[in-house]
Design an enzyme around this catalytic site. Sequence first.
Site, mmCIF file in Angstrom:
data_model
loop_
_atom_site.group_PDB
_atom_site.id
_atom_site.type_symbol
_atom_site.label_atom_id
_atom_site.label_comp_id
_atom_site.label_asym_id
_atom_site.label_seq_id
_atom_site.Cartn_x
_atom_site.Cartn_y
_atom_site.Cartn_z
ATOM 1 N NE ARG A 13 -1.170 2.542 2.887
ATOM 2 C CZ ARG A 13 -0.701 3.648 3.437
ATOM 3 N NH1 ARG A 13 -0.642 4.783 2.733
ATOM 4 N NH2 ARG A 13 -0.241 3.649 4.675
ATOM 5 C CG HIS A 207 3.912 4.460 9.391
ATOM 6 N ND1 HIS A 207 3.359 3.489 8.583
ATOM 7 C CD2 HIS A 207 4.473 5.364 8.554
ATOM 8 C CE1 HIS A 207 3.582 3.797 7.311
ATOM 9 N NE2 HIS A 207 4.258 4.940 7.275
ATOM 10 C CG HIS A 209 8.407 7.746 6.555
ATOM 11 N ND1 HIS A 209 7.998 8.251 5.340
ATOM 12 C CD2 HIS A 209 7.403 6.949 6.969
ATOM 13 C CE1 HIS A 209 6.799 7.775 5.037
ATOM 14 N NE2 HIS A 209 6.416 6.987 6.025
ATOM 15 C CB CYS A 240 2.754 11.017 2.397
ATOM 16 S SG CYS A 240 1.119 11.779 2.248
ATOM 17 C CG ASN A 249 7.377 3.711 4.338
ATOM 18 O OD1 ASN A 249 6.826 4.090 5.354
ATOM 19 N ND2 ASN A 249 6.809 3.791 3.145
#
Length: 323
Positions: A13, A207, A209, A240, A249
């Site tokens: 995703r 989450h 990066h 993003c 990421n």
Amino acid sequence: MPATVLISEVGPRDGLQSVARTLPLAHKLAWVTALHAAGLREIEVGSFVPAARLPQLADTAAVVDHARTLPGLTVVALVPNLQGARAAIAAGVHKLTVPVSASAAHSLANVRKTREQMVDELRRIAALRADLAPQVGLEVGLSTAFGCTLQGLVPEDEVIALAEQVVAAGADEVGLSDTTGMADPAQVRRLFRRLQAAVGRHAGAAHLHNTRGLGLANCLAAFDVGVTSFDSSQAGLGGCPYAPGASGNVVTEDLVFLFERMGVHTGVDLHRLVAARAVLQRGLPGEPLHGMVPEAGLPPGFVYADGRQPDADPLRAATAGLA
């Protein structure tokens, strides 16, 4: 038993939404299968958004259908609104992820709603979930929790207040996302401690990066204060598209190595994970793939946290020819 963490793979995703080309469906299914074979037990396989916005993910329902056949896998999809949640539930996902931005500017750019409107939308999604599929998990990732390239500083008090609001609106868990790669380890420790104090058992995943090279350091900082669930992306794909400069990421291969080397169990086999990387590259030839461990290989004497020996073939041999 060693300490255990959950590695939630978000490449199908978060990674693919940032790649200009579309990975063909057959390659997506093969990639998800290979990730599962490597031992990953939670995969965010896509998002239910209008195809015009993210054509790379227009086939998410088909990916969900396939992923549901893989034993023991929690199938996750991102949904930005009630319509997306309805489609995801109909497709049979096991968990919904709703993005709620801590930054007012990013919220408008990313989902075209204010933060307050997103909390209201989450409340409607929670009601739909309770009515149609109460067994489906509902998590919120607080985007731009550590800073925003559009807005700049995001006050920590606003982040924590928003976390409390989304839990009150019906989220099972709420995590913190360093969408723009602006966090540092001290900030990560501080904000996760505040999150845990504010929402208790509802505190969720990190989450993080690697935009500025601090991804693994920030993961370790979160682990130090009790976080046990981490999002990462194979080969570091992702970012993003609605936050300028948001790239990179945390690399799943490097994150798995970090924890296993420390004696923390992930359940992931690094050789099989690299094999999944090869599947990805066949579907996106020429796409830059990142990661230190796939290039350097495993050090002599490496063993997994549960005492398993790695495969005899050097890890570098499995990545020969990969960028």
